[in-house]
Design a protein around this motif. Structure first.
Motif, short mmCIF file in Angstrom:
data_model
loop_
_atom_site.label_atom_id
_atom_site.label_comp_id
_atom_site.label_asym_id
_atom_site.label_seq_id
_atom_site.Cartn_x
_atom_site.Cartn_y
_atom_site.Cartn_z
N LEU A 163 -7.25 18.76 13.17
CA LEU A 163 -7.95 19.49 14.23
C LEU A 163 -7.63 18.84 15.57
O LEU A 163 -7.50 17.61 15.65
N GLY A 164 -7.50 19.63 16.62
CA GLY A 164 -7.32 19.05 17.94
C GLY A 164 -5.95 19.29 18.55
O GLY A 164 -5.19 20.16 18.11
N GLU A 165 -5.62 18.48 19.55
CA GLU A 165 -4.47 18.76 20.41
C GLU A 165 -3.14 18.32 19.82
O GLU A 165 -2.12 18.97 20.04
N ASN A 166 -3.09 17.22 19.09
CA ASN A 166 -1.81 16.63 18.67
C ASN A 166 -1.67 16.63 17.16
O ASN A 166 -1.81 17.66 16.53
N GLY A 167 -1.37 15.47 16.54
CA GLY A 167 -1.10 15.49 15.12
C GLY A 167 -1.48 14.21 14.41
O GLY A 167 -2.04 13.28 15.00
N VAL A 168 -1.16 14.17 13.12
CA VAL A 168 -1.43 13.01 12.27
C VAL A 168 -0.12 12.62 11.58
O VAL A 168 0.54 13.45 10.94
N PHE A 169 0.26 11.36 11.72
CA PHE A 169 1.48 10.81 11.13
C PHE A 169 1.13 10.20 9.78
O PHE A 169 0.29 9.30 9.70
N LEU A 170 1.76 10.69 8.71
CA LEU A 170 1.48 10.21 7.36
C LEU A 170 2.71 9.51 6.80
O LEU A 170 3.85 9.98 6.97
N VAL A 171 2.47 8.38 6.16
CA VAL A 171 3.56 7.61 5.53
C VAL A 171 3.25 7.48 4.04
O VAL A 171 2.13 7.12 3.65
N ASP A 172 4.25 7.78 3.22
CA ASP A 172 4.16 7.58 1.77
C ASP A 172 5.20 6.52 1.40
O ASP A 172 6.41 6.75 1.50
N SER A 181 0.85 -1.20 0.00
CA SER A 181 0.00 0.00 0.00
C SER A 181 0.88 1.24 0.00
O SER A 181 2.01 1.21 0.49
N GLN A 182 0.36 2.34 -0.52
CA GLN A 182 1.19 3.54 -0.61
C GLN A 182 1.07 4.46 0.59
O GLN A 182 2.07 4.95 1.11
N PHE A 183 -0.16 4.69 1.07
CA PHE A 183 -0.34 5.72 2.08
C PHE A 183 -0.88 5.15 3.40
O PHE A 183 -1.69 4.22 3.41
N GLY A 184 -0.41 5.74 4.49
CA GLY A 184 -0.92 5.42 5.82
C GLY A 184 -1.20 6.71 6.56
O GLY A 184 -0.43 7.69 6.46
N PHE A 185 -2.29 6.73 7.32
CA PHE A 185 -2.71 7.90 8.08
C PHE A 185 -2.88 7.46 9.54
O PHE A 185 -3.80 6.71 9.86
N GLY A 186 -2.00 7.92 10.43
CA GLY A 186 -2.07 7.55 11.84
C GLY A 186 -2.45 8.76 12.68
O GLY A 186 -1.71 9.75 12.74
N ILE A 187 -3.61 8.69 13.34
CA ILE A 187 -4.16 9.84 14.06
C ILE A 187 -3.86 9.71 15.54
O ILE A 187 -4.13 8.69 16.16
N ASP A 188 -3.33 10.78 16.13
CA ASP A 188 -3.01 10.79 17.56
C ASP A 188 -4.27 10.95 18.41
O ASP A 188 -5.34 11.31 17.91
N GLU A 189 -4.11 10.74 19.70
CA GLU A 189 -5.22 10.93 20.63
C GLU A 189 -5.63 12.41 20.70
O GLU A 189 -4.82 13.31 20.48
N ASN A 190 -6.90 12.62 21.01
CA ASN A 190 -7.47 13.96 21.15
C ASN A 190 -7.25 14.80 19.90
O ASN A 190 -7.07 16.02 19.97
N THR A 191 -7.27 14.14 18.77
CA THR A 191 -7.00 14.76 17.48
C THR A 191 -7.95 14.19 16.44
O THR A 191 -8.34 13.02 16.53
N ALA A 192 -8.33 15.00 15.47
CA ALA A 192 -9.21 14.54 14.40
C ALA A 192 -8.62 14.91 13.05
O ALA A 192 -7.98 15.96 12.89
N LEU A 193 -8.83 14.03 12.08
CA LEU A 193 -8.48 14.31 10.69
C LEU A 193 -9.77 14.56 9.92
O LEU A 193 -10.63 13.68 9.83
N LEU A 194 -9.93 15.78 9.42
CA LEU A 194 -11.10 16.13 8.63
C LEU A 194 -10.82 15.77 7.18
O LEU A 194 -9.76 16.09 6.64
N VAL A 195 -11.77 15.11 6.54
CA VAL A 195 -11.60 14.63 5.17
C VAL A 195 -12.74 15.17 4.32
O VAL A 195 -13.91 15.05 4.68
N LYS A 196 -12.39 15.76 3.17
CA LYS A 196 -13.39 16.32 2.27
C LYS A 196 -13.12 15.87 0.85
O LYS A 196 -11.99 15.96 0.36
N LEU A 197 -14.14 15.36 0.18
CA LEU A 197 -14.02 14.95 -1.22
C LEU A 197 -14.42 16.12 -2.11
O LEU A 197 -15.47 16.73 -1.92
#
Length: 582
Positions: free
Chosen positions: A441-450, A410-426
């Motif tokens: 959005l939120g307190e921490n971050g999102v870890f992305l892997v390509d 697989s190419q992409f991975g999206f790992g979301i931290d606690e107290n954090t949200a990833l907003l997705v829009k098509l």
């Protein structure tokens, strides 16, 4: 979509740790679960069919301990914390041998502990002086919640649902608890929370038991009457009709109304919130036994694509959304594992082992409890653009994400931290190309892997991965995915770090707790070009190197929330090498 990484801290009558004071709720609200060690309940715990011949000793020890505790209580109801304390603190003589409650408890599997507690749990009545089936309910209070990041995320779901509903009425939000082992436990909390946030909230009682009953109704008209047995078989949940009689009746009514009524309820909704739970159970709730999409899932899929409903999911429920294909590659669903086991043994396209299966040797397919597993067919197929994971930084799950992407191609991975949200829009472009936009959005971050440019040699525990491309986006950062190309953009209030420090950055156990994130943040904030870590157990493991090259960029900034300052550091194109330690 609003994809949440778990760890939200909301003030509720059962959990007042996150309330501004201890007096937010009255005694009319449910403050705790209750347990009764009656002779009938203990007799139910002793059920031989559950324990089987292989666990007869554990069964006898548990019964002896419970009878010992019951003699001390004299029919008094106790809380879960008190039950745990009594059990683990008890010592009982059985056939001339002394047994320790602490030792017995440690030897029980998750399944066995849940069974014992379910059999002992009782309804918490609204009036303790009357025998009735009116029970106390858990309530939430957003205005008295101390953590404003958590409030912000739930409020965002309602805000987006309001945009779908329009200005003439409150948004309608459906709450799904299908992934929970006990699908009744959090119904009151979530429906009251979203009601408090300004929505019309109701429980959408779809779950594995419901879906199985629907498929059996053609040949068995009484299938919906078998829901307690189906809940035990597919959820490992027992005696719920005794503890939540009204909710069980609601589930049965929903079951009797059938699929068409469920689809119509979805059509009227503006948002659907899927609470945390096992991905496999969420799939069983929305897919048929042959793996095909249920009518409910088909309707939800149509509404999500058309922008007619907001889809929100918390923690492991987010992972269950993965599936379908992107850029010609099937997107898998992550189901289990830790980073050390992932790097040491690889990923297995097999059902996830049950929690505690190492204790009673019930793990199947040659797996151990913490092995990395995935479903190559994916989950619900509502998020086809990559693998999703939650509690990423807090649980040190970067390694398992990287390994799963490699093993599943697989190419992409999206790992979301606690107290954090990833907003997705098509979004669709003028030439009808699909563009997916992301925002943190939120307190921490999102870890992305390509994974596209990763170089590999070896296999199994000897696999070496080089030049894995990673990004870490924090509050207000955005990303855009188009035709397999991911572009990231930092928030305009963040700036390049101006420190000239170049310390040596090292972590001795990089995948424990949030050590990886801490190491990466130091690399982000300083002029250091490289950070080194290890993940080693019993002399075996891997060395992990994070480093910057000419394409790497970092940005830092400070966000003020409730008078406090939160420092962020986001990065783009930090490369990772992972290689075995010989």
């Amino acid at each position: 979509m609003v994809l949440i990484g778990d760890g939200l801290k909301i003030c509720s009558s059962i959990d007042i740790r996150f309330c501004t004071s201890k007096d937010v709720f009255t005694d009319a609200a449910k403050g705790t679960t209750k347990f009764g060690l009656t002779s009938d309940n203990i007799k139910n715990v002793a059920l031989a069919d559950f324990w089987g011949e292989q666990r007869i000793i554990e069964q006898q020890q548990v019964i002896a301990l419970l009878q010992h505790i019951a003699n001390r209580l004299n029919n008094e109801l106790i809380t879960e914390r008190e039950l745990l304390r009594y059990f683990r603190g008890a010592d009982v003589e059985v056939d001339g041998v002394w047994i320790s409650g602490r030792v017995v408890y440690a030897a029980l599997t998750d399944r066995e502990i849940n069974f014992v507690f379910d059999q002992l749990q009782v309804l918490v009545p609204t009036d303790t002086n009357k025998r009735n089936n009116d029970r106390k309910k858990e309530y939430a209070d957003l205005s008295q919640t101390t953590d404003r990041f958590s409030v912000e995320i739930y409020s965002k779901i309602v805000e987006l649902a309001r945009q779908v509903a329009g200005p003439l009425r409150k948004p309608r939000i459906l709450v799904v608890t299908a992934g929970a082992r006990d699908p009744f436990a959090d119904v009151d909390f979530y429906t009251n929370l979203f009601t408090e946030a300004g929505a019309t909230a109701s429980w959408f009682p779809i779950n594995a038991a419901y879906q199985i009953a629907q498929q059996q109704r053609d040949t068995d008209k009484t299938a919906c009457k078998q829901l307690p047995q189906l809940l035990a078989e597919y959820h490992g949940s027992y005696q719920r009709q005794r503890v939540y009689p009204q909710l069980m009746a609601e589930l049965e009514t929903f079951c009797q109304a059938g699929t068409e009524a469920a689809v119509n309820q979805l059509k009227r909704a503006d948002a659907i919130f899927i609470a945390d739970g096992k991905p496999s159970q969420i799939i069983q709730a929305l897919r048929l036994q042959d793996g095909s999409a249920s009518a409910e899932l088909q309707q939800l899929d149509r509404m999500v694509k058309a922008g007619h409903i907001i889809l929100a999911a918390n923690s492991r429920a987010s992972a269950a959304l993965s599936g379908r294909s992107y850029q010609g590659i099937r997107t898998p669903m992550l189901t289990n594992g830790d980073s050390y086991s992932a790097m040491q043994f690889g990923a297995f396209d097999l059902p996830a082992p049950e929690g505690g299966c190492d204790k009673d040797q019930s793990c199947i397919n040659g797996l151990a409890e913490h092995h990395l597993t995935f479903n190559s067919q994916g989950g619900l197929g509502l998020f086809p653009w990559g693998v999703l994971d939650s509690q990423l930084s807090e649980q040190g799950r970067q390694g398992r994400m990287i390994r799963l992407l490699h093993d599943s191609q697989s190419q992409f991975g999206f790992g979301i931290d606690e107290n954090t949200a990833l907003l997705v829009k098509l979004q669709a472009t003028a030439d009808n190309e699909q563009v997916i936009q992301f925002k943190v959005l939120g307190e921490n971050g999102v870890f992305l892997v390509d994974n596209q440019s990763t170089e590999t040699t070896g296999e199994g525990g000897n696999l070496t991965l080089k030049q894995v491309t990673t990004h870490y986006l924090t509050r207000d950062d955005t990303a855009e995915l188009k035709q397999g190309l991911l572009r990231t953009q930092f928030a305009d209030w963040k700036f390049a770090p101006n420190t000239m420090q170049m310390p040596m950055l090292v972590s001795g156990d990089i995948f424990e707790r949030d050590n990886y994130r801490q190491l990466a943040q130091l690399l982000c904030l300083t002029q250091s070009r490289q950070a080194d870590g290890k993940a080693v157990r019993v002399g075996q493991g891997h060395a992990i190197t994070l480093y910057k090259d000419h394409s790497s960029h970092t940005r830092q900034g400070v966000y003020r929330q409730q008078g406090a300052e939160v420092q962020y550091c986001s990065y783009r194109n930090v490369l990772v090498d992972i290689q075995p330690i010989i």
